[in-house]
Write an enzyme that holds these catalytic residues in place. Structure first.
Site, PDB file in Angstrom:
ATOM      1  N   ASP A   1      -6.206  -0.471   7.303  1.00 40.59           N
ATOM      2  CA  ASP A   1      -4.926   0.164   7.545  1.00 40.59           C
ATOM      3  C   ASP A   1      -3.895  -0.795   8.134  1.00 40.59           C
ATOM      4  OD1 ASP A   1      -2.899   1.857   8.199  1.00 40.59           O
ATOM      5  OD2 ASP A   1      -3.972   2.911   9.780  1.00 40.59           O
ATOM      6  N   ASP A   2      -2.718  -0.822   7.527  1.00 42.94           N
ATOM      7  CA  ASP A   2      -1.575  -1.555   8.087  1.00 42.94           C
ATOM      8  C   ASP A   2      -1.964  -2.962   8.542  1.00 42.94           C
ATOM      9  OD1 ASP A   2       0.192   0.501   7.667  1.00 42.94           O
ATOM     10  OD2 ASP A   2      -0.258   1.456   9.567  1.00 42.94           O
TER      11      ASP A   2
ATOM     12  N   CYS B   1       0.334   4.373   1.368  1.00 39.60           N
ATOM     13  CA  CYS B   1      -1.122   4.301   1.434  1.00 39.60           C
ATOM     14  C   CYS B   1      -1.866   4.898   0.250  1.00 39.60           C
ATOM     15  CB  CYS B   1      -1.604   4.923   2.729  1.00 39.60           C
ATOM     16  SG  CYS B   1      -1.073   6.622   2.962  1.00 39.60           S
TER      17      CYS B   1
ATOM     18  N   HIS C   1      -7.332  11.037   1.115  1.00 38.04           N
ATOM     19  CA  HIS C   1      -5.886  11.153   0.883  1.00 38.04           C
ATOM     20  C   HIS C   1      -5.517  11.009  -0.594  1.00 38.04           C
ATOM     21  CE1 HIS C   1      -1.537  10.072   2.332  1.00 38.04           C
ATOM     22  NE2 HIS C   1      -1.683  11.361   2.017  1.00 38.04           N
TER      23      HIS C   1
END
Length: 210
Positions: A60-61, A98, A162
């Site tokens: 993530d990120d 994302c 997601h």
């Protein structure tokens, strides 16, 4: 390690036949997908080459140079070991958000082909109901875990999905033999609080069961 030595080390890793694969890209939360090589039949065990186990990590990120293996000043020895012992794919293009990024990683095709032309939560009115903007991983594309499973691999996932929830395809429907996944875009793993007030409680799935 100076730049010249680092460049040689990276080149050597790219040329090496590997037993694992590590991907690092941008996308909220951590997804760890495992594909374990099936055991060969006893009669051919001595003759058949061992198929590699595969590990994919979507972080993530995370900036490209946030890992020690790519020049970070932060010490990341465990991730560095994965990068050095596996294969590093340095020409993977991330999307601006994302879920479209993870849809490309799992399907190998452009977001407009797999249904995530935009993240579902950010879909504009002119995108509603339009092919390529379904907001979930559509059924017109194959997924990497499904292909591996069809080839005899055991496939597992833990982390954020997601890519659709509710009646939409979940990890178990898209090729993961076992999973423990957060279906929402973000949320707390500690108290089940969702990021969005529209659905206050996070939704998890455990091998197809919510």
């Amino acid at each position: 390690m100076d730049r010249r030595r680092r460049a040689r080390a990276i080149e050597n890793v790219h040329q090496r036949r590997t037993n694992g694969v590590a991907f690092l890209t941008r996308a909220p939360a951590l997804v760890l997908a495992l594909a374990r090589s099936p055991r060969p039949p006893p009669a051919s065990a001595a003759d058949a080459p061992r198929r590699p186990n595969i590990v994919l990590i979507l972080a993530d990120d995370m900036g490209f140079a946030d890992m020690g293996a790519f020049g970070s000043e932060i010490k990341t020895p465990n991730l560095d070991a994965l990068a050095m012992g596996g294969a590093r794919f340095t020409n993977f293009y991330t999307h601006a958000s994302c879920s479209p990024t993870r849809s490309m990683l799992l399907s190998g095709v452009d977001t407009h082909l797999n249904g995530l032309g935009n993240m579902d939560e950010w879909a504009a009115p002119n995108q509603w109901g339009v092919d390529g903007y379904e907001g979930h991983l559509n059924d017109r594309v194959a997924t990497l875990p499904a292909l591996l499973k069809d080839s005899g691999y055991h496939t597992y996932m833990v982390g954020k999905w997601h890519l659709g929830k509710g009646a939409l395809p979940d990890p178990a429907a898209r090729g993961f033999e076992r999973d423990f996944s957060l279906l929402d875009g973000a949320g707390s793993y500690w108290d089940m609080t969702n990021l969005s007030a529209l659905t206050p409680s996070s939704v998890f799935t455990r091998t197809g069961a919510i």
